[in-house]
Design a protein around this motif. Structure first.
Motif, PDB file in Angstrom:
ATOM      1  N   VAL A  41      12.952   1.618  -2.316  1.00  3.94           N
ATOM      2  CA  VAL A  41      12.025   0.573  -2.736  1.00  3.94           C
ATOM      3  C   VAL A  41      11.807   0.653  -4.246  1.00  3.94           C
ATOM      4  O   VAL A  41      11.922   1.721  -4.849  1.00  3.94           O
ATOM      5  CB  VAL A  41      10.660   0.675  -2.011  1.00  3.94           C
ATOM      6  N   ASP A  42      11.477  -0.493  -4.824  1.00  2.00           N
ATOM      7  CA  ASP A  42      11.196  -0.532  -6.256  1.00  2.00           C
ATOM      8  C   ASP A  42       9.805  -0.001  -6.562  1.00  2.00           C
ATOM      9  O   ASP A  42       9.606   0.699  -7.555  1.00  2.00           O
ATOM     10  CB  ASP A  42      11.331  -1.969  -6.770  1.00  2.00           C
ATOM     11  N   VAL A  43       8.825  -0.358  -5.722  1.00  2.00           N
ATOM     12  CA  VAL A  43       7.448   0.103  -5.927  1.00  2.00           C
ATOM     13  C   VAL A  43       6.843   0.454  -4.573  1.00  2.00           C
ATOM     14  O   VAL A  43       6.929  -0.334  -3.620  1.00  2.00           O
ATOM     15  CB  VAL A  43       6.572  -0.973  -6.601  1.00  2.00           C
ATOM     16  N   ALA A  44       6.233   1.623  -4.469  1.00  7.41           N
ATOM     17  CA  ALA A  44       5.398   1.976  -3.317  1.00  7.41           C
ATOM     18  C   ALA A  44       3.952   1.734  -3.722  1.00  7.41           C
ATOM     19  O   ALA A  44       3.468   2.324  -4.694  1.00  7.41           O
ATOM     20  CB  ALA A  44       5.603   3.427  -2.914  1.00  7.41           C
ATOM     21  N   LEU A  45       3.278   0.837  -2.998  1.00  2.83           N
ATOM     22  CA  LEU A  45       1.885   0.506  -3.290  1.00  2.83           C
ATOM     23  C   LEU A  45       1.001   1.256  -2.293  1.00  2.83           C
ATOM     24  O   LEU A  45       0.962   0.937  -1.105  1.00  2.83           O
ATOM     25  CB  LEU A  45       1.654  -1.002  -3.184  1.00  2.83           C
ATOM     26  N   TYR A  46       0.301   2.270  -2.795  1.00  5.18           N
ATOM     27  CA  TYR A  46      -0.517   3.159  -1.972  1.00  5.18           C
ATOM     28  C   TYR A  46      -1.949   2.658  -1.954  1.00  5.18           C
ATOM     29  O   TYR A  46      -2.628   2.643  -2.981  1.00  5.18           O
ATOM     30  CB  TYR A  46      -0.441   4.566  -2.558  1.00  5.18           C
ATOM     31  N   ASP A  47      -2.410   2.211  -0.775  1.00  3.94           N
ATOM     32  CA  ASP A  47      -3.782   1.751  -0.610  1.00  3.94           C
ATOM     33  C   ASP A  47      -4.651   2.949  -0.231  1.00  3.94           C
ATOM     34  O   ASP A  47      -4.366   3.654   0.735  1.00  3.94           O
ATOM     35  CB  ASP A  47      -3.834   0.681   0.486  1.00  3.94           C
ATOM     36  N   THR A  48      -5.723   3.174  -0.985  1.00  3.30           N
ATOM     37  CA  THR A  48      -6.525   4.386  -0.795  1.00  3.30           C
ATOM     38  C   THR A  48      -7.467   4.318   0.403  1.00  3.30           C
ATOM     39  O   THR A  48      -8.120   5.322   0.711  1.00  3.30           O
ATOM     40  CB  THR A  48      -7.364   4.674  -2.053  1.00  3.30           C
TER      41      THR A  48
ATOM     42  N   GLY B  80      -3.922  12.883  -4.983  1.00  2.00           N
ATOM     43  CA  GLY B  80      -3.731  13.816  -3.878  1.00  2.00           C
ATOM     44  C   GLY B  80      -2.276  14.034  -3.514  1.00  2.00           C
ATOM     45  O   GLY B  80      -1.359  13.484  -4.130  1.00  2.00           O
ATOM     46  N   PRO B  81      -2.033  14.844  -2.478  1.00  2.00           N
ATOM     47  CA  PRO B  81      -0.668  15.234  -2.110  1.00  2.00           C
ATOM     48  C   PRO B  81       0.193  14.096  -1.580  1.00  2.00           C
ATOM     49  O   PRO B  81       1.413  14.114  -1.746  1.00  2.00           O
ATOM     50  CB  PRO B  81      -0.883  16.314  -1.040  1.00  2.00           C
ATOM     51  N   THR B  82      -0.414  13.095  -0.920  1.00  2.00           N
ATOM     52  CA  THR B  82       0.387  11.985  -0.391  1.00  2.00           C
ATOM     53  C   THR B  82       1.032  11.202  -1.524  1.00  2.00           C
ATOM     54  O   THR B  82       2.218  10.848  -1.465  1.00  2.00           O
ATOM     55  CB  THR B  82      -0.474  11.051   0.472  1.00  2.00           C
ATOM     56  N   VAL B  83       0.269  10.931  -2.570  1.00  2.00           N
ATOM     57  CA  VAL B  83       0.818  10.211  -3.715  1.00  2.00           C
ATOM     58  C   VAL B  83       1.835  11.077  -4.448  1.00  2.00           C
ATOM     59  O   VAL B  83       2.882  10.584  -4.896  1.00  2.00           O
ATOM     60  CB  VAL B  83      -0.311   9.751  -4.658  1.00  2.00           C
ATOM     61  N   ALA B  84       1.554  12.373  -4.565  1.00  2.00           N
ATOM     62  CA  ALA B  84       2.524  13.272  -5.202  1.00  2.00           C
ATOM     63  C   ALA B  84       3.858  13.237  -4.470  1.00  2.00           C
ATOM     64  O   ALA B  84       4.931  13.258  -5.090  1.00  2.00           O
ATOM     65  CB  ALA B  84       1.968  14.693  -5.240  1.00  2.00           C
ATOM     66  N   ALA B  85       3.814  13.177  -3.134  1.00  2.00           N
ATOM     67  CA  ALA B  85       5.045  13.108  -2.347  1.00  2.00           C
ATOM     68  C   ALA B  85       5.787  11.795  -2.592  1.00  2.00           C
ATOM     69  O   ALA B  85       7.022  11.768  -2.646  1.00  2.00           O
ATOM     70  CB  ALA B  85       4.728  13.266  -0.866  1.00  2.00           C
ATOM     71  N   LEU B  86       5.041  10.696  -2.758  1.00  2.00           N
ATOM     72  CA  LEU B  86       5.680   9.416  -3.071  1.00  2.00           C
ATOM     73  C   LEU B  86       6.370   9.472  -4.428  1.00  2.00           C
ATOM     74  O   LEU B  86       7.502   8.990  -4.593  1.00  2.00           O
ATOM     75  CB  LEU B  86       4.638   8.296  -3.068  1.00  2.00           C
TER      76      LEU B  86
ATOM     77  N   GLN C 265      -0.059  12.287 -12.732  1.00  2.00           N
ATOM     78  CA  GLN C 265       0.782  12.753 -11.628  1.00  2.00           C
ATOM     79  C   GLN C 265       2.139  12.035 -11.606  1.00  2.00           C
ATOM     80  O   GLN C 265       3.000  12.374 -10.793  1.00  2.00           O
ATOM     81  CB  GLN C 265       0.080  12.520 -10.275  1.00  2.00           C
ATOM     82  N   GLY C 266       2.291  11.045 -12.479  1.00  2.58           N
ATOM     83  CA  GLY C 266       3.525  10.265 -12.480  1.00  2.58           C
ATOM     84  C   GLY C 266       3.370   8.878 -11.893  1.00  2.58           C
ATOM     85  O   GLY C 266       4.337   8.117 -11.816  1.00  2.58           O
ATOM     86  N   VAL C 267       2.165   8.534 -11.474  1.00  2.00           N
ATOM     87  CA  VAL C 267       1.874   7.185 -10.987  1.00  2.00           C
ATOM     88  C   VAL C 267       1.935   6.213 -12.173  1.00  2.00           C
ATOM     89  O   VAL C 267       1.454   6.537 -13.265  1.00  2.00           O
ATOM     90  CB  VAL C 267       0.482   7.146 -10.328  1.00  2.00           C
ATOM     91  N   GLN C 268       2.501   5.037 -11.960  1.00  2.00           N
ATOM     92  CA  GLN C 268       2.638   4.082 -13.068  1.00  2.00           C
ATOM     93  C   GLN C 268       1.753   2.857 -12.947  1.00  2.00           C
ATOM     94  O   GLN C 268       1.762   1.996 -13.836  1.00  2.00           O
ATOM     95  CB  GLN C 268       4.105   3.674 -13.206  1.00  2.00           C
ATOM     96  N   GLY C 269       0.990   2.770 -11.854  1.00  2.00           N
ATOM     97  CA  GLY C 269       0.042   1.679 -11.718  1.00  2.00           C
ATOM     98  C   GLY C 269      -1.234   2.146 -11.059  1.00  2.00           C
ATOM     99  O   GLY C 269      -1.193   2.805 -10.015  1.00  2.00           O
ATOM    100  N   TYR C 270      -2.376   1.861 -11.684  1.00  2.00           N
ATOM    101  CA  TYR C 270      -3.677   2.163 -11.105  1.00  2.00           C
ATOM    102  C   TYR C 270      -4.403   0.829 -11.024  1.00  2.00           C
ATOM    103  O   TYR C 270      -5.002   0.365 -11.994  1.00  2.00           O
ATOM    104  CB  TYR C 270      -4.426   3.167 -11.978  1.00  2.00           C
ATOM    105  N   LEU C 271      -4.315   0.186  -9.855  1.00  2.00           N
ATOM    106  CA  LEU C 271      -4.621  -1.232  -9.734  1.00  2.00           C
ATOM    107  C   LEU C 271      -5.876  -1.471  -8.905  1.00  2.00           C
ATOM    108  O   LEU C 271      -6.071  -0.861  -7.857  1.00  2.00           O
ATOM    109  CB  LEU C 271      -3.434  -1.962  -9.096  1.00  2.00           C
ATOM    110  N   SER C 272      -6.696  -2.387  -9.374  1.00  2.00           N
ATOM    111  CA  SER C 272      -7.991  -2.656  -8.765  1.00  2.00           C
ATOM    112  C   SER C 272      -7.877  -3.591  -7.571  1.00  2.00           C
ATOM    113  O   SER C 272      -7.131  -4.568  -7.587  1.00  2.00           O
ATOM    114  CB  SER C 272      -8.928  -3.284  -9.805  1.00  2.00           C
ATOM    115  N   LYS C 273      -8.683  -3.320  -6.549  1.00  2.00           N
ATOM    116  CA  LYS C 273      -8.747  -4.201  -5.394  1.00  2.00           C
ATOM    117  C   LYS C 273      -9.514  -5.488  -5.692  1.00  2.00           C
ATOM    118  O   LYS C 273      -9.622  -6.352  -4.821  1.00  2.00           O
ATOM    119  CB  LYS C 273      -9.372  -3.465  -4.208  1.00  2.00           C
ATOM    120  N   SER C 274     -10.033  -5.616  -6.899  1.00  2.00           N
ATOM    121  CA  SER C 274     -10.667  -6.873  -7.286  1.00  2.00           C
ATOM    122  C   SER C 274      -9.654  -7.868  -7.862  1.00  2.00           C
ATOM    123  O   SER C 274     -10.004  -9.013  -8.156  1.00  2.00           O
ATOM    124  CB  SER C 274     -11.766  -6.618  -8.321  1.00  2.00           C
ATOM    125  N   LEU C 275      -8.382  -7.459  -8.017  1.00  2.00           N
ATOM    126  CA  LEU C 275      -7.362  -8.360  -8.562  1.00  2.00           C
ATOM    127  C   LEU C 275      -7.042  -9.482  -7.581  1.00  2.00           C
ATOM    128  O   LEU C 275      -6.893  -9.248  -6.377  1.00  2.00           O
ATOM    129  CB  LEU C 275      -6.075  -7.581  -8.861  1.00  2.00           C
TER     130      LEU C 275
END
Length: 227
Positions: free
Chosen positions: A44-51, A59-65, A92-102
């Motif tokens: 996949v190009d982007v994995a979008l992790y919903d918290t 946390g570890p789940t995002v680190a694994a992604l 941690q290497g995440v490239q997007g920190y995106l708001s649920k208000s978007l």
């Protein structure tokens, strides 16, 4: 340009809500995996992790992604914008920190920027409401935060464990629990767990590919409910 996006969360209602939110933007975003309790298995190009109910982005789940060779970029979709947490997540290497208000269109634009190699961090939304997606209990009047707390109660977590996962104070957790109980008309933790199970507030047992849910080969045994 269309990018392939995996939606990562344990709750079927949450991932289906995100899938529905992005559905009108198929020329830009192709949802290739909705992941429920399973790792991303296709490129996949982007994995979008919903918290929601999952723990925060550091946390570890995002680190694994981030470490997954099948995942090109990782973005976290959250309402928690404490400055230190956003910084810690991005380191941690995440490239997007995106708001649920978007709005959906703004979320798609952000995902495209993440795919292009940009690091994208939404402004702190303050008290702006969640715009898209869905969550269990919404039709019964629960806010997204109340539903998240109730989902963790249903999973057997203590108040302290919920506070640690959400980075909220113990008093805030107790306040959310009281408001949950009023809205669902229960007066004990055991009754709240039973209500949560009956209304889908538990980790999904399905593998979801595309938009069609496929039953897993073997269902996990349901945990025994405790007070």
């Amino acid at each position: 340009m269309s990018i392939k996006v995996a939606l990562v969360n344990d709750d079927e209602v949450v991932v289906r809500g995100l899938d529905s939110m992005l559905r009108n933007y198929g020329e830009h975003v192709e949802v290739v995996e909705l992941n429920a309790s399973t790792p991303v298995s296709a490129g996949v190009d982007v994995a979008l992790y919903d918290t929601f109910g999952m723990g925060q982005g550091n946390g570890p789940t995002v680190a694994a992604l981030v470490a997954n060779p099948r995942v090109s970029k990782v973005a976290v979709y959250t309402w928690n914008f404490q400055p230190w947490l956003a910084r810690d997540t991005l380191t941690q290497g995440v490239q997007g920190y995106l708001s649920k208000s978007l709005k959906a269109s703004d979320l798609v634009d952000a995902l495209l920027l993440v795919h292009s190699g940009r690091v994208v961090c939404s402004p702190d939304p303050g008290r702006r409401p969640i715009v898209g997606g869905d969550w269990p209990g919404r039709e019964e009047g629960l806010t997204a935060r109340e539903a998240e707390v109730l989902s963790m109660i249903t999973m057997g977590m203590s108040n302290q464990e919920i506070a640690e996962r959400t980075f909220l104070s113990l008093n805030s957790i107790k306040s959310y629990i009281r408001s949950c109980y009023r809205k669902i008309d229960v007066d004990s933790r055991t009754k709240a767990v039973l209500w949560g199970v009956a209304h889908g507030l538990r980790p999904d047992r399905l593998r979801i590919a595309g938009s069609q849910a496929q039953p897993s080969v073997q269902e996990e045994a349901e945990p025994e409910l405790t007070a």
